[in-house]
Design a protein around this motif. Sequence first.
Motif, PDB file in Angstrom:
ATOM      1  N   LEU A 147      -1.080  -3.145   5.157  1.00 48.90           N
ATOM      2  CA  LEU A 147      -1.874  -2.457   3.911  1.00 48.90           C
ATOM      3  C   LEU A 147      -2.806  -1.428   4.613  1.00 48.90           C
ATOM      4  O   LEU A 147      -3.312  -1.041   5.434  1.00 48.90           O
ATOM      5  N   TRP A 148      -2.397   0.032   3.657  1.00 50.78           N
ATOM      6  CA  TRP A 148      -2.925   1.088   3.978  1.00 50.78           C
ATOM      7  C   TRP A 148      -3.146   2.172   2.739  1.00 50.78           C
ATOM      8  O   TRP A 148      -4.040   3.031   2.942  1.00 50.78           O
ATOM      9  N   GLN A 149      -2.736   1.994   1.705  1.00 51.34           N
ATOM     10  CA  GLN A 149      -2.873   2.843   0.756  1.00 51.34           C
ATOM     11  C   GLN A 149      -3.565   2.183  -0.561  1.00 51.34           C
ATOM     12  O   GLN A 149      -3.156   0.936  -0.994  1.00 51.34           O
ATOM     13  N   LEU A 150      -4.461   3.040  -1.133  1.00 51.86           N
ATOM     14  CA  LEU A 150      -5.172   2.442  -2.402  1.00 51.86           C
ATOM     15  C   LEU A 150      -4.556   3.057  -3.612  1.00 51.86           C
ATOM     16  O   LEU A 150      -4.377   4.056  -3.756  1.00 51.86           O
ATOM     17  N   ARG A 151      -4.280   1.921  -4.493  1.00 52.28           N
ATOM     18  CA  ARG A 151      -3.330   2.296  -5.669  1.00 52.28           C
ATOM     19  C   ARG A 151      -4.066   1.752  -6.849  1.00 52.28           C
ATOM     20  O   ARG A 151      -4.425   0.611  -6.811  1.00 52.28           O
ATOM     21  N   GLU A 168      -6.126  -1.919 -11.794  1.00 48.82           N
ATOM     22  CA  GLU A 168      -7.077  -2.460 -10.890  1.00 48.82           C
ATOM     23  C   GLU A 168      -6.716  -1.732  -9.775  1.00 48.82           C
ATOM     24  O   GLU A 168      -5.648  -1.248  -9.326  1.00 48.82           O
ATOM     25  N   GLN A 169      -7.793  -1.376  -8.951  1.00 44.48           N
ATOM     26  CA  GLN A 169      -7.425  -0.650  -7.603  1.00 44.48           C
ATOM     27  C   GLN A 169      -7.274  -1.772  -6.573  1.00 44.48           C
ATOM     28  O   GLN A 169      -8.085  -2.769  -6.273  1.00 44.48           O
ATOM     29  N   ARG A 170      -5.985  -1.539  -5.923  1.00 45.17           N
ATOM     30  CA  ARG A 170      -5.812  -2.593  -4.869  1.00 45.17           C
ATOM     31  C   ARG A 170      -5.138  -1.724  -3.628  1.00 45.17           C
ATOM     32  O   ARG A 170      -4.515  -0.751  -3.685  1.00 45.17           O
ATOM     33  N   CYS A 171      -5.409  -2.601  -2.435  1.00 46.85           N
ATOM     34  CA  CYS A 171      -5.003  -1.845  -1.135  1.00 46.85           C
ATOM     35  C   CYS A 171      -3.607  -2.431  -0.924  1.00 46.85           C
ATOM     36  O   CYS A 171      -3.406  -3.724  -0.968  1.00 46.85           O
TER      37      CYS A 171
END
Length: 602
Positions: A147-151, A168-171
């Motif tokens: 996991l590395w990017q916030l979308r 919703e913001q999820r990693c």
Amino acid sequence: MTRWIGLALALAIGSVQLGCDEPRPVTSTPDGDGDGALDTVDCAPTSPQAWRRVRAYPDDDGDGHGSGGLMWFCTGNDTPEGSATTADDCAPLDATRWRLVEDGTYYTDGDKDGRVSATPAGTCHGPDPAAYTRTPGTDCDDANPSLWQLRDLYPDKDWDGYPGGTAEQRCMGNAPPAGYSETAQDCAPTDPSRNRLMTYTYRDADGDGATVAESGQVCTGSLLPTGYATSAGPRLDCDDTRADRWQTTGLYRDVDGDGVGSGTQEQRCLSGTTEPGYVSSTGDCAPEDKTRWTRVTYSWRDADGDDAWVSEWGELCIAAYSVPPGYSSSWPSSIDCDDTRASVRFWGTFYPDTDGDGFGSGASETLCAGSTRPAGYSTSGTDCAPDDTLRWQNFTYAYRDADGDTFTVASSGALCIGTSFPAGYTNTAHGNDCDDSSADVYQSLQGYLDEDADGVGAGTASTFCTSGSLPTGHASKGTDCAPTDASRWQSLSFQYVDADGDGRTVPASGALCTGSTLPAPYATKATGNDCDDANPALFLWRVLYPDKDGDGVGVPPRVVLCLDDGPVPPGYSIYGFDPDDSTPGVKDPPEEPELEALLLGE
């Protein structure tokens, strides 16, 4: 602050009593574990690895760096396990970090996925300064390499396979986690039976099977819901709010109930049957009288009942298609000139016929007569010659041939004639006679003065009235460039000239006034490529090399000379490969005997 921390560390280190190289005391009392320390002073009488007490700092994470205050430990020659000689551990419970750095904020790649954290790591670091950077990254979970990017992701809350609703913001890693998507796909996020927008073009809101044209989108499942469609139904609905009405019909109000309507047609939305108080037919001439509804027209009247009729136009409103007595719309057997008297009948309008040719003239007269036309009268008033029995009709003509040569001129007028047209008058054009007073000429021609009689004239054109050909000394063309020279009449272009007459030309463009062909030395095509058109002895460009020693082979640089096709002039050669042009005997044979021909392009 740094000075006080250093001083505290120095005092702490100084207070540790390890005594690694201190000689063990000679004892005369019991030493149960045999470590050389008497049991009375041995802090661990049963362990030969420990016998003395020392003060050190607790090292709870085992990274070799302690923290907190000094504590007593029982040990041997080595540093006690779980302790350290320094109290510099800034993360007492994290073995990967212990160094305190106070010169700024750092970011780490804790999960070793090649992406730096977006959250500051603080000032407590591990052993490798290169693992830290002052530049923040984008890794939203530095503890998980997947996991590395916030979308902004859309959840699938109703588990129908189509995410939607509020993002919703999820990693995440390369792909969204299960149950999430980067695009909103569900038009009803909380209803598993509906998930997609489908386009419809027809609507049946009242469920009567009749549709109206209506375009839009509806949130549904795999099929459009009832009442929505992409094609028209079997019939169009005129009122989609009522299931008992769907068909538009044009009807008329029937006020008196006689089955025939009146007024303006009204568009009524029905179920397919006639609406009470309305009918499909119109034309009731008595809308409020049910005994009369049909309008009939009559054109003849017999008021006196003598079966002789007068012309009278009118309308009647009746109950059936039958005309009452005394009214008729058919041509009667006899015409009445006085409908108040049965003995007198009307014949019509007549014109006096003074010459008895059957055609009258003058003012018309209305005569009430018997069953025949009165003598001396006619029903026609068009006699153009009332006193001449041989002429009675007007003839209009558009063309005239006065000289009788069959060629006409435009000339309109009218004649009073009998049964045939007079000669010289017609309505059909034939030619365009330039002189209708002379039968010898009839055609206009334009000509130019031809002074030298070469068939081509010049100057301004003149118009001649002829019998089909121009007069002598004139021509139909006016382009003579030499009007007084019969040998020249046209301008011809040339592109080449042979001024010295040697049969070879040079480019030179222009034009000459001449006869049928260009004279010498002018031409339209090239002959050779004369290098000197002023000298017939010089005509050929030759590529030569200077030959100073006269042995037949020269040396560069080459020269191009304008010569004839004879022998090479002294001091020159067609070859240019002499290795020594100062010695006549030194030369190489040419590799190609036809070098000159190749150089000259022949």
